[in-house]
Design an enzyme around this catalytic site. Structure first.
Site, mmCIF file in Angstrom:
data_model
loop_
_atom_site.group_PDB
_atom_site.id
_atom_site.type_symbol
_atom_site.label_atom_id
_atom_site.label_comp_id
_atom_site.label_asym_id
_atom_site.label_seq_id
_atom_site.Cartn_x
_atom_site.Cartn_y
_atom_site.Cartn_z
ATOM 1 N N GLY A 11 35.554 102.317 -27.708
ATOM 2 C CA GLY A 11 34.713 103.418 -28.184
ATOM 3 C C GLY A 11 35.594 104.588 -28.604
ATOM 4 O O GLY A 11 36.561 104.916 -27.929
ATOM 5 N N ARG A 72 35.837 96.977 -30.873
ATOM 6 C CA ARG A 72 35.983 96.261 -29.596
ATOM 7 C C ARG A 72 36.281 94.813 -29.991
ATOM 8 O O ARG A 72 35.472 94.193 -30.676
ATOM 9 C CB ARG A 72 34.692 96.323 -28.790
ATOM 10 C CG ARG A 72 34.293 97.760 -28.429
ATOM 11 C CD ARG A 72 33.088 97.759 -27.505
ATOM 12 N NE ARG A 72 32.379 99.028 -27.546
ATOM 13 C CZ ARG A 72 32.708 100.100 -26.830
ATOM 14 N NH1 ARG A 72 33.731 100.075 -26.021
ATOM 15 N NH2 ARG A 72 31.999 101.208 -26.924
ATOM 16 N N THR A 126 39.013 107.874 -23.940
ATOM 17 C CA THR A 126 37.621 107.456 -23.716
ATOM 18 C C THR A 126 36.851 108.640 -23.161
ATOM 19 O O THR A 126 37.401 109.400 -22.352
ATOM 20 C CB THR A 126 37.519 106.267 -22.738
ATOM 21 O OG1 THR A 126 36.147 106.115 -22.325
ATOM 22 C CG2 THR A 126 38.357 106.446 -21.482
ATOM 23 N N ASP A 128 34.577 108.424 -21.102
ATOM 24 C CA ASP A 128 34.003 108.074 -19.793
ATOM 25 C C ASP A 128 34.715 108.660 -18.568
ATOM 26 O O ASP A 128 34.129 108.726 -17.496
ATOM 27 C CB ASP A 128 33.963 106.550 -19.636
ATOM 28 C CG ASP A 128 32.976 105.899 -20.588
ATOM 29 O OD1 ASP A 128 32.186 106.630 -21.221
ATOM 30 O OD2 ASP A 128 32.973 104.659 -20.700
ATOM 31 N N ASP A 130 36.892 107.192 -16.759
ATOM 32 C CA ASP A 130 36.706 106.133 -15.757
ATOM 33 C C ASP A 130 38.015 105.464 -15.333
ATOM 34 O O ASP A 130 37.996 104.363 -14.796
ATOM 35 C CB ASP A 130 35.734 105.071 -16.304
ATOM 36 C CG ASP A 130 36.198 104.474 -17.615
ATOM 37 O OD1 ASP A 130 37.156 104.984 -18.203
ATOM 38 O OD2 ASP A 130 35.582 103.488 -18.064
ATOM 39 N N ARG A 172 28.457 103.835 -18.232
ATOM 40 C CA ARG A 172 27.834 102.604 -17.702
ATOM 41 C C ARG A 172 28.182 102.376 -16.247
ATOM 42 O O ARG A 172 27.354 101.993 -15.445
ATOM 43 C CB ARG A 172 28.295 101.396 -18.526
ATOM 44 C CG ARG A 172 27.382 101.106 -19.694
ATOM 45 C CD ARG A 172 27.913 99.983 -20.511
ATOM 46 N NE ARG A 172 29.219 100.343 -21.061
ATOM 47 C CZ ARG A 172 29.778 99.776 -22.113
ATOM 48 N NH1 ARG A 172 29.145 98.798 -22.724
ATOM 49 N NH2 ARG A 172 30.959 100.150 -22.560
HETATM 50 O O1 F6P Z 1 33.153 103.618 -23.407
HETATM 51 C C1 F6P Z 1 32.621 104.653 -24.144
HETATM 52 C C2 F6P Z 1 31.121 104.509 -24.305
HETATM 53 O O2 F6P Z 1 30.681 105.620 -25.043
HETATM 54 C C3 F6P Z 1 30.334 104.379 -23.020
HETATM 55 O O3 F6P Z 1 30.080 105.595 -22.360
HETATM 56 C C4 F6P Z 1 29.073 103.736 -23.521
HETATM 57 O O4 F6P Z 1 28.447 103.035 -22.482
HETATM 58 C C5 F6P Z 1 29.562 102.828 -24.601
HETATM 59 O O5 F6P Z 1 30.808 103.348 -25.023
HETATM 60 C C6 F6P Z 1 28.645 102.679 -25.771
HETATM 61 O O6 F6P Z 1 29.182 101.760 -26.635
HETATM 62 P P1 F6P Z 1 28.713 101.542 -28.157
HETATM 63 O O7 F6P Z 1 29.186 102.711 -28.944
HETATM 64 O O8 F6P Z 1 29.403 100.288 -28.555
HETATM 65 O O9 F6P Z 1 27.238 101.460 -28.128
#
Ligand code: F6P
Length: 320
Positions: A11, A72, A126, A128, A130, A172
């Site tokens: 992401g 990804r 990121t 997140d 995390d 998540r």
């Molecule tokens: O990892 C970053 C993130 O924004 C998370 O917080 C979220 O759950 C996910 O990516 C969403 O992914 P996508 O943009 O593929 O929907």
């Protein structure tokens, strides 16, 4: 080391562009060449890259997103995909790689290092927050500030109508966006994946705040804990309050990076290239206790993220 590769993966996060700039300019400073790889590991596997010059990274320090674009890439999890990635690097004489991304991206970097001996440096990018080994990841500060802007606006209208706002933020597995946005916006309640929630307790806390004179409530929920629509519906059914749900969504992934994220980007990017220049690979960079650090990539990806319960308690004590 004469030539390095650079990619952004997973992401996107505000500050990735500023980190790209720092990597490219530091490498040029040390007389190294940089190849920018498009669309993360997919571009590495498919040999999509461009040579980057001083001016390739002009006017991007303030921009969200990533000029290299990102993806990804499931193929990178396979040995076959990893071998293709390595052969692209060999074809172009790329001796080291900088990967800007999150946990999943670091696993790809770890494979390149561990199984194929490619010196690789990870920059934590990121929203997140995390990753346990670093106090902050690139993009987290901007994402939380974007959430704050929206929550401030919601508070205005919730106050006027004496409502409860259930605001969903990303995360998540990690509740840090909810925790930091919650505590700094004055939200009364946060719901995070790390702690099971009790609806009776939440209602009791809302009732208590209303009887002490509050006219509205903000509940920040992390996407990994519950869904804002379902949560709001349940709360509406169990109480007489008017409840509204807002999912902030991908807005929190875009936008101009804050000073804090631009500073991290400059320091992370610079440190990553200095390590490669000194012949050091297999590391990730981060920040701990206000100092830029680096750590073994295998150790970093094996660390489990700890939730900050003290901050959670602080929120409960001051947000009534
Ligand atoms: O990892 C970053 C993130 O924004 C998370 O917080 C979220 O759950 C996910 O990516 C969403 O992914 P996508 O943009 O593929 O929907």
């Amino acid at each position: 080391m004469k030539r390095i590769g650079l990619l952004t993966s997973g992401g996107d996060a505000p500050g990735m562009n500023a980190a790209i700039r720092a990597v490219v300019r530091t490498a040029i400073y040390f007389g190294m060449e940089v190849y920018g790889i498009e669309r993360g590991y997919s571009g590495l596997i498919e040999d999509k890259m461009m040579s980057m010059e001083m001016r390739s990274v002009s006017d991007i320090v303030q921009r969200g997103g990533t000029l290299l674009r990102t993806a990804r890439c499931l193929e990178m999890l396979t040995t076959e995909g990893q071998k293709k990635a390595v052969s692209t690097l060999e074809k172009h004489g790329i001796e080291g790689l900088v990967v800007i991304g999150g946990d999943g991206s670091f696993r790809g970097a770890k494979a390149l290092t561990e199984s194929f001996g490619i010196p690789t440096i990870g920059i934590p990018g990121t929203i997140d927050n995390d990753l346990q080994y670093t106090d902050y990841t690139l993009g987290f500060d901007t994402a939380v500030n974007t959430c704050l802007e929206i929550i401030n606006k919601l508070r205005d209208t919730m106050n006027s109508h004496e409502r409860i706002s259930v605001v969903e933020v990303m995360g998540r597995h990690c509740g840090d966006i909810a925790l930091y946005a919650g505590i700094t916006s004055g939200a009364e309640i946060i719901v995070v994946p790390e702690i099971a929630y009790d609806m009776d307790d939440i209602i009791m806390r809302i009732n208590r705040s209303r009887s002490s004179g509050k006219h509205s409530n903000i509940i920040v929920v992390a996407e990994g804990a519950t869904n804002s629509e379902a949560f709001a519906k349940q709360l509406q059914e169990l109480t007489t309050y008017s409840v509204r749900a807002t999912n902030i969504g991908h807005v929190q992934r875009g936008g101009s990076p804050t000073m804090a994220d631009r500073m991290l980007a400059a320091q992370f990017g610079n440190k990553a290239v200095r390590l490669l220049k000194d012949g050091i690979g297999n590391r990730v960079v981060g920040i701990h206790n206000n100092e830029i650090i680096d750590m073994d990539i295998i150790e970093a990806v094996s660390m489990k993220k700890h939730f900050n319960y003290e901050l959670y308690e602080t929120l409960q004590m001051i947000s009534m």
